[in-house]
Design a protein around this motif. Structure first.
Motif, PDB file in Angstrom:
ATOM      1  N   SER A 180       1.196  -9.075  -9.261  1.00  0.00           N
ATOM      2  CA  SER A 180       1.508  -8.346  -8.033  1.00  0.00           C
ATOM      3  C   SER A 180       2.323  -9.209  -7.073  1.00  0.00           C
ATOM      4  O   SER A 180       3.207  -8.703  -6.381  1.00  0.00           O
ATOM      5  CB  SER A 180       0.232  -7.850  -7.353  1.00  0.00           C
ATOM      6  OG  SER A 180      -0.516  -8.932  -6.853  1.00  0.00           O
ATOM      7  N   ALA A 194       5.892  -9.157  -8.381  1.00  0.00           N
ATOM      8  CA  ALA A 194       6.524  -7.868  -8.074  1.00  0.00           C
ATOM      9  C   ALA A 194       6.880  -7.778  -6.595  1.00  0.00           C
ATOM     10  O   ALA A 194       7.948  -7.275  -6.228  1.00  0.00           O
ATOM     11  CB  ALA A 194       5.589  -6.732  -8.468  1.00  0.00           C
ATOM     12  N   GLU A 195       6.009  -8.279  -5.747  1.00  0.00           N
ATOM     13  CA  GLU A 195       6.275  -8.271  -4.304  1.00  0.00           C
ATOM     14  C   GLU A 195       7.470  -9.161  -3.976  1.00  0.00           C
ATOM     15  O   GLU A 195       8.312  -8.804  -3.147  1.00  0.00           O
ATOM     16  CB  GLU A 195       5.041  -8.761  -3.554  1.00  0.00           C
ATOM     17  CG  GLU A 195       5.165  -8.737  -2.063  1.00  0.00           C
ATOM     18  CD  GLU A 195       3.908  -9.251  -1.390  1.00  0.00           C
ATOM     19  OE1 GLU A 195       4.038  -9.927  -0.348  1.00  0.00           O
ATOM     20  OE2 GLU A 195       2.800  -8.978  -1.892  1.00  0.00           O
ATOM     21  N   GLY A 230       9.943  -9.774  -5.917  1.00  0.00           N
ATOM     22  CA  GLY A 230      11.135  -9.096  -6.412  1.00  0.00           C
ATOM     23  C   GLY A 230      11.638  -8.024  -5.461  1.00  0.00           C
ATOM     24  O   GLY A 230      12.822  -7.676  -5.469  1.00  0.00           O
ATOM     25  N   ARG A 231      10.761  -7.472  -4.632  1.00  0.00           N
ATOM     26  CA  ARG A 231      11.163  -6.448  -3.668  1.00  0.00           C
ATOM     27  C   ARG A 231      11.705  -7.020  -2.373  1.00  0.00           C
ATOM     28  O   ARG A 231      12.238  -6.295  -1.543  1.00  0.00           O
ATOM     29  CB  ARG A 231       9.968  -5.536  -3.362  1.00  0.00           C
ATOM     30  CG  ARG A 231       9.568  -4.647  -4.514  1.00  0.00           C
ATOM     31  CD  ARG A 231       8.540  -3.626  -4.093  1.00  0.00           C
ATOM     32  NE  ARG A 231       7.305  -4.230  -3.610  1.00  0.00           N
ATOM     33  CZ  ARG A 231       6.231  -4.501  -4.351  1.00  0.00           C
ATOM     34  NH1 ARG A 231       6.250  -4.218  -5.641  1.00  0.00           N
ATOM     35  NH2 ARG A 231       5.152  -5.037  -3.822  1.00  0.00           N
ATOM     36  N   LEU A 232      11.542  -8.322  -2.165  1.00  0.00           N
ATOM     37  CA  LEU A 232      12.047  -8.938  -0.935  1.00  0.00           C
ATOM     38  C   LEU A 232      13.572  -8.907  -0.920  1.00  0.00           C
ATOM     39  O   LEU A 232      14.213  -8.964  -1.969  1.00  0.00           O
ATOM     40  CB  LEU A 232      11.557 -10.386  -0.831  1.00  0.00           C
ATOM     41  CG  LEU A 232      10.067 -10.576  -0.600  1.00  0.00           C
ATOM     42  CD1 LEU A 232       9.720 -12.057  -0.635  1.00  0.00           C
ATOM     43  CD2 LEU A 232       9.643  -9.968   0.726  1.00  0.00           C
ATOM     44  N   PRO A 233      14.175  -8.823   0.280  1.00  0.00           N
ATOM     45  CA  PRO A 233      15.643  -8.829   0.344  1.00  0.00           C
ATOM     46  C   PRO A 233      16.199 -10.164  -0.132  1.00  0.00           C
ATOM     47  O   PRO A 233      15.608 -11.214   0.079  1.00  0.00           O
ATOM     48  CB  PRO A 233      15.937  -8.593   1.828  1.00  0.00           C
ATOM     49  CG  PRO A 233      14.690  -8.925   2.550  1.00  0.00           C
ATOM     50  CD  PRO A 233      13.563  -8.721   1.588  1.00  0.00           C
ATOM     51  N   LYS A 234      17.322 -10.084  -0.785  1.00  0.00           N
ATOM     52  CA  LYS A 234      17.950 -11.288  -1.329  1.00  0.00           C
ATOM     53  C   LYS A 234      18.731 -11.999  -0.225  1.00  0.00           C
ATOM     54  O   LYS A 234      19.206 -11.372   0.721  1.00  0.00           O
ATOM     55  CB  LYS A 234      18.887 -10.924  -2.478  1.00  0.00           C
ATOM     56  CG  LYS A 234      18.164 -10.304  -3.653  1.00  0.00           C
ATOM     57  CD  LYS A 234      19.048 -10.310  -4.869  1.00  0.00           C
ATOM     58  CE  LYS A 234      18.420  -9.602  -6.021  1.00  0.00           C
ATOM     59  NZ  LYS A 234      17.280 -10.208  -6.594  1.00  0.00           N
TER      60      LYS A 234
END
Length: 124
Positions: A108, A111-112, A114-118
């Motif tokens: 988790s 996955a979290e 991976g959702r953060l802004p680059k």
């Protein structure tokens, strides 16, 4: 290259299979089918076996399962002894395996992340 398995490794694997089957079939608990035997470690003299297990359920149910396994370990040991040709059947020690929960937590977190802004320099 062939793998060299020791006798204690083979005994541990057989114990794992037989214990999983026995627990599902014989343990007097409605959620016994949710127990998974993840690993068994047998000492070199075959006198003790650490049985690692996981359980899918609430913390209260996990405590009840732990108490049930502890109470049934003598019965499970005697049932296992019927299928094994050992001089001494190992004493069973049940340990809850937290590695599955830790793995789910790490999954988790990944996955979290991976959702953060680059960052602006990574978007190109």
């Amino acid at each position: 290259m062939p793998k060299n398995f020791t006798r204690s490794d083979r005994i541990a694997q057989q114990l794992q299979r037989d214990l999983a089957e026995l627990i599902r079939a014989e343990l007097d608990h409605p959620k016994a089918s949710l127990i998974t035997i993840t690993d068994v470690e047998v000492t070199r003299d075959y006198s003790h076996a650490k049985v690692f297990y996981t359980f899918l359920g609430t913390a209260e149910e996990a405590e009840a399962i732990a108490a049930k396994l502890e109470a049934a370990k003598g019965y499970l040991r005697s049932e296992l002894a019927r299928g094994f040709k050992l001089f001494k059947m190992p004493e069973l020690h049940f340990h809850y395996d937290h590695s599955v929960e830790q793995g789910m937590h790490l999954d988790s977190l990944i996955a979290e992340a991976g959702r953060l802004p680059k960052a602006p320099d990574e978007e190109a």
